[in-house]
Design an enzyme around this catalytic site. Structure first.
Site, PDB file in Angstrom:
ATOM      1  N   GLY A 183       0.797  -1.232   0.000  1.00 56.33           N
ATOM      2  CA  GLY A 183       0.000   0.000   0.000  1.00 56.33           C
ATOM      3  C   GLY A 183       0.823   1.271   0.000  1.00 56.33           C
ATOM      4  O   GLY A 183       0.317   2.333   0.366  1.00 56.33           O
ATOM      5  N   ARG A 184       2.082   1.170  -0.423  1.00 57.40           N
ATOM      6  CA  ARG A 184       2.937   2.356  -0.567  1.00 57.40           C
ATOM      7  C   ARG A 184       3.357   2.994   0.751  1.00 57.40           C
ATOM      8  O   ARG A 184       4.032   4.003   0.755  1.00 57.40           O
ATOM      9  CB  ARG A 184       2.254   3.438  -1.446  1.00 57.40           C
ATOM     10  CG  ARG A 184       2.110   3.025  -2.902  1.00 57.40           C
ATOM     11  CD  ARG A 184       3.447   3.172  -3.588  1.00 57.40           C
ATOM     12  NE  ARG A 184       3.565   2.487  -4.860  1.00 57.40           N
ATOM     13  CZ  ARG A 184       3.667   1.161  -5.014  1.00 57.40           C
ATOM     14  NH1 ARG A 184       3.583   0.342  -4.005  1.00 57.40           N
ATOM     15  NH2 ARG A 184       3.836   0.638  -6.194  1.00 57.40           N
ATOM     16  N   LEU A 185       2.920   2.451   1.865  1.00 61.46           N
ATOM     17  CA  LEU A 185       3.368   3.043   3.138  1.00 61.46           C
ATOM     18  C   LEU A 185       4.664   2.360   3.564  1.00 61.46           C
ATOM     19  O   LEU A 185       4.722   1.632   4.550  1.00 61.46           O
ATOM     20  CB  LEU A 185       2.276   2.939   4.209  1.00 61.46           C
ATOM     21  CG  LEU A 185       1.123   3.921   4.031  1.00 61.46           C
ATOM     22  CD1 LEU A 185       0.154   3.860   5.211  1.00 61.46           C
ATOM     23  CD2 LEU A 185       1.627   5.356   3.867  1.00 61.46           C
ATOM     24  N   HIS A 186       5.685   2.590   2.761  1.00 64.31           N
ATOM     25  CA  HIS A 186       6.977   1.947   2.978  1.00 64.31           C
ATOM     26  C   HIS A 186       7.614   2.441   4.281  1.00 64.31           C
ATOM     27  O   HIS A 186       7.295   3.511   4.767  1.00 64.31           O
ATOM     28  CB  HIS A 186       7.906   2.247   1.807  1.00 64.31           C
ATOM     29  CG  HIS A 186       7.277   2.020   0.475  1.00 64.31           C
ATOM     30  ND1 HIS A 186       6.754   0.805   0.114  1.00 64.31           N
ATOM     31  CD2 HIS A 186       7.060   2.859  -0.561  1.00 64.31           C
ATOM     32  CE1 HIS A 186       6.251   0.899  -1.114  1.00 64.31           C
ATOM     33  NE2 HIS A 186       6.420   2.134  -1.533  1.00 64.31           N
TER      34      HIS A 186
END
Ligand SMILES: Cc1cc2nc3c(=O)[nH]c(=O)nc-3n(C[C@H](O)[C@H](O)[C@H](O)COP(=O)(O)O)c2cc1C
Length: 206
Positions: A183-186
């Site tokens: 979800g791109r919340l690296h």
């Protein structure tokens, strides 16, 4: 764009307090992951506001610093002489991890460069002696001819150590560890030097 799902989350406080130990652990993981060049790093230099980037191979820690070897008179060598501040980035695709490093270089003592030079295959020694890195050359033939000349000139003897070739140590001022998350919340965790061997760790938004 793929979803990054390989890693378990990098929680606050999960990284080692010493970023060099953390980097060493990630490098070990990268070597085990069977990548072709797990020690390859992009090295960015900058002179007069114009950045330039190329890949070099990380060749081990010298104390707390990262070493690499090159020609001191090629483009990167000249740029580092003019401005020792630089940046390096590792990207390990199989691990979905990146490490960014900023700092400044110092030349390694010649004794260390010599030691490394003579550990390399003889062909590479002759290559380093022959190449005027980053200079324009008229043709491939000219380059091959100069390599042959050097190979013959020094046949049966030690290849002379090129005075224009050697290592640098990159002294890090900050290191950022990035790990892909769903979800791109690296995860991004940055170490900034706060003392001789003290580091502050902060989480950055992805
Ligand atoms: C995988 C890989 C590893 C490389 N390792 C080195 C290295 O350790 N040292 C080096 O001088 N050049 C290395 N090179 C070549 C550099 O990327 C670059 O072409 C060369 O150093 C000249 O750069 P410069 O003109 O900015 O000085 C490597 C290239 C690749 C693709």
């Amino acid at each position: 764009m793929s979803q990054y799902t390989k890693n378990s989350p990098l929680g606050d406080g999960e990284l080692l307090p010493d970023p060099i130990a953390q980097l060493a652990a990630w490098l070990d993981d990268a070597k085990e992951a069977g990548m072709i060049e797990p020690t390859a790093m992009a090295l960015g230099t900058s002179v007069d506001g114009q950045p330039s980037v190329r890949i070099v191979l990380f060749k081990g820690f010298v104390g707390q610093d990262l070493s690499f070897y090159t020609n001191y008179e090629g483009r990167k060598g000249r740029e580092l002489a003019a401005n020792p501040r630089c940046a390096a980035t590792f990207w390990w695709d199989r691990l979905e991890r990146q490490v960014r490093i900023e700092g400044a270089v110092e030349k390694l003592p010649e004794s260390l460069s010599r030691e490394y030079f003579y550990r390399r295959p003889r062909e590479s020694q002759i290559g380093a002696l022959t190449s005027r890195q980053s200079a324009v050359v008229a043709s491939r033939e000219e380059l091959d001819r100069r390599w042959e000349e050097n190979a013959q000139r020094h046949a049966g003897a030690e290849v002379p150590f090129p005075s224009f070739w050697g290592g640098y140590r990159l002294v890090p001022a900050s290191l950022e560890f990035w790990q892909g998350r769903r979800g791109r919340l690296h995860d991004r965790l940055r170490y900034t030097r706060s003392g001789a061997n003290e580091w502050r760790i902060e989480r950055l938004e992805p």
